[in-house]
Design an enzyme around this catalytic site. Structure first.
Site, PDB file in Angstrom:
ATOM      1  N   HIS A 285      39.174  42.619  48.124  1.00  0.00           N
ATOM      2  CA  HIS A 285      38.346  42.192  49.256  1.00  0.00           C
ATOM      3  C   HIS A 285      39.061  42.430  50.583  1.00  0.00           C
ATOM      4  O   HIS A 285      40.291  42.545  50.657  1.00  0.00           O
ATOM      5  CB  HIS A 285      37.961  40.710  49.113  1.00  0.00           C
ATOM      6  CG  HIS A 285      39.136  39.772  49.205  1.00  0.00           C
ATOM      7  ND1 HIS A 285      39.764  39.469  50.387  1.00  0.00           N
ATOM      8  CD2 HIS A 285      39.773  39.064  48.245  1.00  0.00           C
ATOM      9  CE1 HIS A 285      40.738  38.610  50.170  1.00  0.00           C
ATOM     10  NE2 HIS A 285      40.778  38.357  48.870  1.00  0.00           N
TER      11      HIS A 285
ATOM     12  N   GLU B 155      40.191  34.717  41.665  1.00  0.00           N
ATOM     13  CA  GLU B 155      41.615  34.786  41.948  1.00  0.00           C
ATOM     14  C   GLU B 155      42.390  33.739  41.156  1.00  0.00           C
ATOM     15  O   GLU B 155      41.815  32.774  40.635  1.00  0.00           O
ATOM     16  CB  GLU B 155      41.838  34.607  43.462  1.00  0.00           C
ATOM     17  CG  GLU B 155      43.283  34.630  43.937  1.00  0.00           C
ATOM     18  CD  GLU B 155      44.032  35.920  43.608  1.00  0.00           C
ATOM     19  OE1 GLU B 155      44.177  36.229  42.397  1.00  0.00           O
ATOM     20  OE2 GLU B 155      44.486  36.601  44.543  1.00  0.00           O
TER      21      GLU B 155
END
Length: 215
Positions: free
Chosen positions: A21, A90
């Site tokens: 990202h 994550e």
């Protein structure tokens, strides 16, 4: 302990594209960003669009993304329409969520790293590197199966994708400590005959300003 994935019956011809990202305020400041759902910065959106330009002309048999808004917005700006999976989230940093590595080292009194020393529980349970690798293994198994039909794209996070690449390469997950990955970068993995390999790593317009920035 190795979290590698078994050989596919026939090495697939598709490639595995990893998209980290774009920049967030916490990635810029070096704060560990696991389950805190924060948006991209304006520059992070620019990085996501630039990553999309690198992917132009590719067709994907499967696109998966983390459910966090920083990953979903990156996918959108890159022109991808992903299926969401929690397995791409994550690393859960537990009590170290929101802290920088220097702050953690000041607390513990030694040269801490997440790959070597892990995290204590906090508002969330936290994860070991082996637990992150177990989630990554599930994603890799699914991706490798889809690579028989074309390229696959995964949109996720820095530390997680470093572990996932280690799993794909059939290496110990702690190899990820040596695979640096910048915000908005594109990496490409594939099979070279029967062996998994890196074709491109950490390609993109941005290079982290500060060494050691976490996800």
């Amino acid at each position: 302990m190795s979290s590698s994935v078994a050989n596919p019956p026939s090495p697939p011809s598709g490639r595995l594209v990893l998209l980290r990202h774009g920049e967030t305020e916490w990635s810029l400041s070096g704060q560990h960003t696991g389950r805190t759902d924060i948006p991209l910065t304006a520059h992070g959106e620019e990085l996501a669009r630039a990553a999309g330009e690198l992917l132009q002309g590719r067709e994907f048999s499967l696109v998966l993304a983390s459910p966090m808004q920083r990953a979903l917005r990156t996918a959108e700006l890159a022109g991808l329409e992903p299926e969401v999976t929690d397995d791409l989230m994550e690393w859960d940093y537990g009590a170290y969520e929101g802290l920088t590595t220097p702050e953690i080292r000041e607390q513990v009194g030694y040269d801490w790293t997440v790959f070597e020393h892990g995290v204590p529980s906090g508002d969330t349970p936290g994860e070991t590197v082996e637990e992150v690798a177990a989630r990554a293994s599930r994603v890799v198994q699914r991706a490798v199966a889809a690579m028989a039909h074309g390229d696959v794209a995964l949109v996720g996070h820095g530390h997680y994708l470093r572990v996932l690449a280690s799993v794909f390469l059939r290496r110990e997950p702690r190899l990820g400590a040596q695979l640096l990955l910048d915000a908005g970068s594109v990496s490409v993995l594939q099979y070279e005959r029967e062996r998994p390999a890196i074709r491109v790593w950490n390609h993109g317009p941005a290079v982290a300003k500060t060494p050691g920035q976490p996800a």
